[in-house]
Design a protein around this motif. Sequence first.
Motif: not given
Length: 239
Positions: A51-72
Amino acid sequence: MNVDCQDKVWTLTLNRPDKRNALSAELVEALIAAVQAAEQAQADLLILRGEGRNFSAGFDFSDYEQQSEGDLVLRFIRIETLLQLLAHTPCATLALAHGQNFGAGVDLIAVCRQRVASADARFRMPGLQFGLALGTGRLAALIGGQQAHQLLAGSQVFDAAKAEQLGFIEGIQEPDTWPAVIEQAQQTAGLLDATSRAYLHQLTGCPQQVDRDMAALVRSASAPGIKQRIAAFRQAATS
């Protein structure tokens, strides 16, 4: 994500237009559940679109800094799990792409057996720039090892015309013609039952890649410093 089921045709529409349909953990889990549900319902055709302007911009990096490396790492593993489900589902699969598409969003397109894009579509797979081996083997199987190597080594952007030339997409069709594309895909999918489609996909696919692709993804994602590599990549992209 929106799920529409009509006449054994399941349409999965990525519906995060404000995030350019980036793949959050929740969206990936919803896609996994929907693919499994479509299989259980013995759907003939599974359609992916955005939906919208594109199919997908891929992995959502918006909150990656708050996640552990294991979560990523787990998030990347779950994306590979989704891609493997789509690669081996007995359902026929059709990707309808438009706009700017990146990384894991391009992998979602590549894993579908039929791929159509509008003329404005653009594609880029930059994962190896931060050390992530996701989708590399599938792209090579699709367009050839040398062409995949050239695209990925330089993290090149390629447009719809180049994608068609490479065999990454099968045709350029504008969204107003997609209903006809879907109708034709539905008719073709309905010629075989689920068991016959499963044999077809198994014998014409690359089953030996399953463990190799997951192993490469896990090794690359779990190497220490994934957060620092992502940060360096994102900084370079904005400089």
